[in-house]
Design a protein around this motif. Structure first.
Motif, PDB file in Angstrom:
ATOM      1  N   TYR A 217       0.832  -1.214   0.000  1.00 21.94           N
ATOM      2  CA  TYR A 217       0.000   0.000   0.000  1.00 21.94           C
ATOM      3  C   TYR A 217       0.868   1.267   0.000  1.00 21.94           C
ATOM      4  CZ  TYR A 217      -4.605  -2.131   0.692  1.00 21.94           C
ATOM      5  OH  TYR A 217      -5.787  -2.821   0.520  1.00 21.94           O
ATOM      6  N   LEU A 220       2.886   1.048  -3.817  1.00 27.12           N
ATOM      7  CA  LEU A 220       2.157   0.761  -5.057  1.00 27.12           C
ATOM      8  C   LEU A 220       0.768   1.392  -5.036  1.00 27.12           C
ATOM      9  CD1 LEU A 220       2.934  -3.078  -5.353  1.00 27.12           C
ATOM     10  CD2 LEU A 220       4.200  -1.189  -6.433  1.00 27.12           C
ATOM     11  N   ASN A 221       0.217   1.612  -6.213  1.00 27.48           N
ATOM     12  CA  ASN A 221      -1.171   2.038  -6.335  1.00 27.48           C
ATOM     13  C   ASN A 221      -2.046   0.778  -6.294  1.00 27.48           C
ATOM     14  OD1 ASN A 221      -0.841   4.933  -6.718  1.00 27.48           O
ATOM     15  ND2 ASN A 221       0.100   4.412  -8.693  1.00 27.48           N
ATOM     16  N   ASP A 223      -4.933  -1.926  -6.165  1.00 30.07           N
ATOM     17  CA  ASP A 223      -6.287  -2.186  -6.626  1.00 30.07           C
ATOM     18  C   ASP A 223      -6.570  -3.679  -6.377  1.00 30.07           C
ATOM     19  OD1 ASP A 223      -5.011  -3.621  -8.648  1.00 30.07           O
ATOM     20  OD2 ASP A 223      -5.192  -1.979 -10.097  1.00 30.07           O
ATOM     21  N   LYS A 310       2.812  -0.125 -11.384  1.00 31.91           N
ATOM     22  CA  LYS A 310       1.895   0.253 -10.296  1.00 31.91           C
ATOM     23  C   LYS A 310       2.585   1.113  -9.231  1.00 31.91           C
ATOM     24  CE  LYS A 310      -1.848  -2.114 -11.483  1.00 31.91           C
ATOM     25  NZ  LYS A 310      -3.185  -1.480 -11.664  1.00 31.91           N
ATOM     26  N   LYS A 312       3.904   4.008  -7.051  1.00 36.77           N
ATOM     27  CA  LYS A 312       3.414   5.358  -6.780  1.00 36.77           C
ATOM     28  C   LYS A 312       4.489   6.380  -7.156  1.00 36.77           C
ATOM     29  CE  LYS A 312       0.248   4.532  -2.909  1.00 36.77           C
ATOM     30  NZ  LYS A 312      -0.012   4.805  -1.460  1.00 36.77           N
ATOM     31  N   GLU A 313       4.034   7.517  -7.673  1.00 35.88           N
ATOM     32  CA  GLU A 313       4.980   8.596  -7.948  1.00 35.88           C
ATOM     33  C   GLU A 313       5.364   9.267  -6.645  1.00 35.88           C
ATOM     34  OE1 GLU A 313       3.654  11.379 -10.803  1.00 35.88           O
ATOM     35  OE2 GLU A 313       3.202   9.868 -12.348  1.00 35.88           O
TER      36      GLU A 313
END
Length: 324
Positions: A217, A220-221, A223, A310, A312-313
């Motif tokens: 979490y 990564l983004n 889903d 996936k 995260k920036e």
């Protein structure tokens, strides 16, 4: 001859007429009464049969209970000999308990013998011949109450003697284990250490999936498909090292029959052989757990690489301009 026939006819006619008047020849009403009487006798006979069957079933249950209670009682007698032989704690208390259980067992046997089914059956037959349904039922209720009282008493006795027998078995095993532990301190120390590792590692394995998901979490983004994929990957890593067969092996050496039996028999040499084998098996299992944890940790670290699309920036670092 003619006169004789007339006289015979007259006598026959007179007899039939008298019979009808006196009711000696069956009529529809008397036949109906006879049928009702027969039905009542049959019903009473069936009821007596049911009484006997119920009481015999109670007697059978009492016999089975008695056999089980006596078996436990004899177990306690054997334990008593072991208490004397090995000097287990509480011999006097055990002797008192055995005496008490024997007295209670004898009471149930005495009460049970008082209900003699041959005598009971004969009494029912006597009531049957008299057609005395009232006293037959009263007698049945009385005998039933006696047998039920025995069953209730037996039930309490079974609970007490069974519970005490388990307590004594546990005490004997524990005292044997203490004795053997003192004879084999190094072997038991190694065994305890490996067992402790298994318990600790098992708890860690239960939480490691959540740790990986929590880290995912953060980086990564997340889903739903990604969540399920991570879950599947972690399970696959664990199953690569620990499958149903290895879990069965774990259960075998954690509850080793050889080790348990050897302790139960107070056999120091056999315990030594069994405990060394069990300890070695435990070490092998712990090695598998270490491999699983290492691979899952690597998987956790490489999440951004595995799921690069996936990631995260990360917020751009800002450079502050120094004040003049």
């Amino acid at each position: 001859m003619t006169n004789f026939k007339k006289i015979t006819s007259f006598v026959t006619a007179t007899t039939i007429t008298a019979g009808i008047l006196l009711g000696s020849v069956p009529t529809a009403a008397s036949a109906k009464t006879t049928s009702k009487t027969t039905q009542a006798q049959t019903a009473f006979k069936n009821q007596i049969s049911a009484y006997n069957k119920t009481l015999n079933n109670y007697k059978r249950d009492i016999k089975e209970n008695d056999e089980y209670i006596y078996e436990l009682y004899m177990d306690l007698q054997r334990y008593s000999k072991d208490f004397t032989k090995y000097g287990y704690t509480g011999k006097d208390e055990l002797t008192k308990k055995i005496t008490s259980f024997r007295a209670k067992l004898d009471k149930t046997r005495k009460d049970n013998s008082a209900v003699d089914m041959k005598k009971v059956s004969a009494t029912f037959n006597a009531y049957l011949k008299k057609g005395d349904t009232k006293n037959a039922k009263a007698y049945y209720v009385k005998q039933k109450a006696k047998l039920l009282a025995i069953l209730v008493y037996q039930d309490d006795l079974m609970y007490d003697i069974e519970d005490y027998a388990y307590e004594i078995e546990d005490q004997i095993f524990t005292e044997n284990e203490i004795y053997i532990h003192n004879q084999l301190p190094t072997e038991f120390e190694n065994y305890d250490a490996e067992m402790a590792k298994i318990m600790k590692s098992s708890i860690e394995l239960m939480t490691i999936e959540q740790e990986v998901q929590s880290h995912a979490y953060k980086v990564l983004n997340m889903d739903y498909p990604l969540y399920k994929q991570i879950q599947t990957d972690i399970e696959a890593i664990a199953e690569k090292y620990i499958n149903e067969d290895s879990i069965e092996d774990l259960m075998d050496f954690m509850g080793s029959d050889d080790l348990y039996t050897a302790i139960e028999k107070r056999d120091v040499l056999k315990v030594k052989v069994a405990i060394i084998k069990t300890t070695n098996d435990a070490k092998l299992f712990n090695d598998l757990i270490v491999k699983i944890k290492t691979e899952i940790d690597d998987y956790k670290t490489n999440l951004p690489v595995k799921f690069a699309d996936k990631v995260k920036e990360q917020p751009a670092e800002t450079t502050e301009t120094p004040a003049n």
